[in-house]
Design a protein around this motif. Structure first.
Motif, PDB file in Angstrom:
ATOM      1  N   UNK A  58       0.692  -1.214  -0.130  1.00  0.00           N
ATOM      2  CA  UNK A  58      -0.055   0.077  -0.080  1.00  0.00           C
ATOM      3  C   UNK A  58       0.822   1.141  -0.067  1.00  0.00           C
ATOM      4  N   UNK A  59       2.082   1.301   0.931  1.00  0.00           N
ATOM      5  CA  UNK A  59       2.866   2.161   0.931  1.00  0.00           C
ATOM      6  C   UNK A  59       3.393   2.598  -0.404  1.00  0.00           C
ATOM      7  N   UNK A  60       3.982   1.513  -1.182  1.00  0.00           N
ATOM      8  CA  UNK A  60       4.737   1.626  -2.555  1.00  0.00           C
ATOM      9  C   UNK A  60       3.373   2.302  -3.487  1.00  0.00           C
ATOM     10  N   UNK A  61       2.388   1.784  -3.519  1.00  0.00           N
ATOM     11  CA  UNK A  61       1.202   2.174  -4.424  1.00  0.00           C
ATOM     12  C   UNK A  61       0.877   3.463  -4.219  1.00  0.00           C
ATOM     13  N   UNK A  62       0.614   4.057  -2.786  1.00  0.00           N
ATOM     14  CA  UNK A  62       0.411   5.227  -2.573  1.00  0.00           C
ATOM     15  C   UNK A  62       1.180   6.061  -2.990  1.00  0.00           C
ATOM     16  N   UNK A  63       2.607   5.845  -2.827  1.00  0.00           N
ATOM     17  CA  UNK A  63       3.909   6.672  -3.225  1.00  0.00           C
ATOM     18  C   UNK A  63       3.752   6.940  -4.707  1.00  0.00           C
ATOM     19  N   UNK A  64       3.560   5.729  -5.328  1.00  0.00           N
ATOM     20  CA  UNK A  64       3.340   5.872  -6.928  1.00  0.00           C
ATOM     21  C   UNK A  64       2.280   6.923  -7.376  1.00  0.00           C
ATOM     22  N   UNK A  65       1.348   6.791  -6.817  1.00  0.00           N
ATOM     23  CA  UNK A  65       0.046   7.618  -6.979  1.00  0.00           C
ATOM     24  C   UNK A  65       0.388   9.120  -6.880  1.00  0.00           C
ATOM     25  N   UNK A  66       0.985   9.194  -5.638  1.00  0.00           N
ATOM     26  CA  UNK A  66       1.352  10.537  -5.098  1.00  0.00           C
ATOM     27  C   UNK A  66       2.382  11.287  -6.251  1.00  0.00           C
ATOM     28  N   UNK A 120       3.052  10.213  -9.368  1.00  0.00           N
ATOM     29  CA  UNK A 120       2.581  10.215 -10.818  1.00  0.00           C
ATOM     30  C   UNK A 120       1.181  11.055 -11.137  1.00  0.00           C
ATOM     31  N   UNK A 121       0.234  11.270 -10.036  1.00  0.00           N
ATOM     32  CA  UNK A 121      -1.106  11.847 -10.317  1.00  0.00           C
ATOM     33  C   UNK A 121      -0.759  13.122  -9.550  1.00  0.00           C
ATOM     34  N   UNK A 122      -1.331  12.825  -8.061  1.00  0.00           N
ATOM     35  CA  UNK A 122      -1.227  13.943  -6.948  1.00  0.00           C
ATOM     36  C   UNK A 122      -1.261  13.505  -5.692  1.00  0.00           C
ATOM     37  N   UNK A 123      -1.080  14.175  -4.686  1.00  0.00           N
ATOM     38  CA  UNK A 123      -1.200  13.830  -3.304  1.00  0.00           C
ATOM     39  C   UNK A 123      -2.533  13.825  -2.868  1.00  0.00           C
ATOM     40  N   UNK A 124      -3.641  14.381  -3.800  1.00  0.00           N
ATOM     41  CA  UNK A 124      -4.682  14.539  -3.326  1.00  0.00           C
ATOM     42  C   UNK A 124      -5.172  13.133  -3.774  1.00  0.00           C
ATOM     43  N   UNK A 125      -4.852  12.597  -4.897  1.00  0.00           N
ATOM     44  CA  UNK A 125      -5.401  11.319  -5.237  1.00  0.00           C
ATOM     45  C   UNK A 125      -4.736  10.241  -4.469  1.00  0.00           C
TER      46      UNK A 125
END
Length: 400
Positions: free
Chosen positions: A353-361, A363-368
């Motif tokens: 989850x941490x890796x995936x959340x970091x990737x979204x952060x 590549x997309x945005x902190x909000x996403x």
């Protein structure tokens, strides 16, 4: 028939052991990245170290839990686990070599892997089906009280001695040793005996899933679903920095979170014993979804304190109660293995989850990224509301 006390002597001592241990750990939690940077670790290697440390917990916690079942004893694992963590803390502060600091950090986390399942199994052994929520809630409240006290001590010390991180590790040795000494006051109750198992390999505890109860399978599946979306709290701190919240206010909000967590853990456990574990955990999941949704649009300091307070309610409604719920759905002789299986997979899911959340952060945005976690919590809420069979609401198996 003699009525069992709500909180036995062993439960109370275990709670104070966790109190002192968490004072030591949480004194260092806010300064650990700063210390590692001052010792020469790059940001990338800090991430590698912390990731490996959590993975060590994940892959060892199940093994030692099953070992405690096979041996028929809990305290050897409780004592050695707390001792390893206490000794490793000052060693980190004394070493200047990066490989040695790395090994000391791994040893400190390994101690948690050794003790956690056996300790939770001992708490379950020391409670009844009717009081399990309150027993785990009390233990968690003391644990979290230590987590609130630790950062306060760190704030006070560093306000007079800015940047003196190494001394912090030596100071943390004092409450750590106090916790270890308390382990020698626990008298483990006699149990029926060890569990004989044909599977004795390091990962043999993974085979527990096949023989576990239906209730255990349904409950753990939902909890692991949530764990897959529940990344590191570091993302909340990073969002605070994005919103311009000062370090002082961020740490104070974190202290408030721990005090709320500590104050409400036992009342939440009592409520779970009355109305059922599922309803209280579902309340916690809703709080989590609201908190992460709120952080995704963070724009002022007051909101930080409100959201961290609500985050404390989430913790009180889930942490100890999930352990109590799991213990009600496994046999008395396999509690260590049951806890170990769940915690092992939960660690792997959280790391993912941490890796995936970091990737979204990135590549997309902190909000996403934060909305992703909020959506996951709400999905888990719907699972427990609509999918989990009614018959697993509390327990299927007797612990006697």
């Amino acid at each position: 028939m003699q009525r069992r006390r709500l909180l036995s002597r062993s439960v109370i001592i275990l709670a104070f052991i966790s109190l002192f241990t968490d004072i030591a750990s949480e004194m260092l939690y806010p300064v650990m990245p700063l210390f590692l940077q001052s010792a020469g670790f790059t940001v990338m290697w800090i991430g590698v170290l912390e990731g490996v440390a959590e993975l060590i917990i994940g892959i060892t916690i199940g093994y030692f839990g099953k070992w405690s079942d096979r041996l028929g004893r809990r305290m050897p694992f409780v004592k050695s686990g707390y001792a390893m963590s206490a000794i490793a803390k000052p060693i980190m502060g004394l070493f200047t070599s990066l490989p040695l600091i790395f090994m000391a950090r791994i040893t400190e986390r390994l101690g948690k892997g050794v003790r956690s399942s056996a300790r939770d199994a001992l708490l379950a052994d020391e409670s009844s089906e009717q009081t399990r929520g309150r027993v785990f809630g009390f233990h968690r409240s003391m644990d979290t009280l230590g987590a609130a006290i630790g950062p306060v001590i760190a704030l006070i010390y560093l306000s007079f001695n800015p940047g003196d991180y190494r001394t912090m590790f030596l100071i943390a040795f004092i409450p750590g040793v106090a916790g270890v000494l308390l382990t020698f006051l626990i008298r483990e109750s006699a149990r029926d005996g060890s569990v004989k198992s044909r599977h004795k390999g390091f990962f043999s505890y993974l085979k527990y899933w096949k023989s576990s109860s239906e209730g255990y399978k349904w409950i753990v599946a939902g909890l692991l679903l949530f764990a897959f979306f529940n990344g590191s709290d570091a993302f909340l701190f990073l969002m605070c920095k994005e919103a311009g919240v000062s370090d002082r206010n961020m740490i104070l909000a974190y202290v408030l979170y721990n005090f709320v967590f500590a104050a409400l853990s036992m009342p939440a456990g009592k409520m779970a014993d009355r109305i059922g574990m599922r309803r209280v955990i579902m309340t916690g999941l809703l709080c989590f979804a609201v908190v992460y949704s709120g952080f995704s649009g963070l724009n002022n300091t007051i909101l930080v304190f409100v959201l961290f307070s609500l985050y404390g309610i989430y913790g009180a409604c889930t942490d100890g109660i999930t352990r109590a719920w799991i213990s009600k759905n496994c046999s008395a002789s396999e509690k260590g293995t049951a806890f170990g299986f769940y915690k092992s997979w939960a660690s792997v899911m959280s790391l993912s989850a941490s890796f995936l959340t970091g990737w979204i952060w990135m590549n997309f945005s902190p909000k996403a990224a934060l909305l992703f976690s909020a959506l996951g919590a709400f999905t888990a809420f719907l699972y427990f509301l609509l999918i989990l069979p009614k018959k697993t609401t509390d327990f299927l198996l007797s612990d006697s």
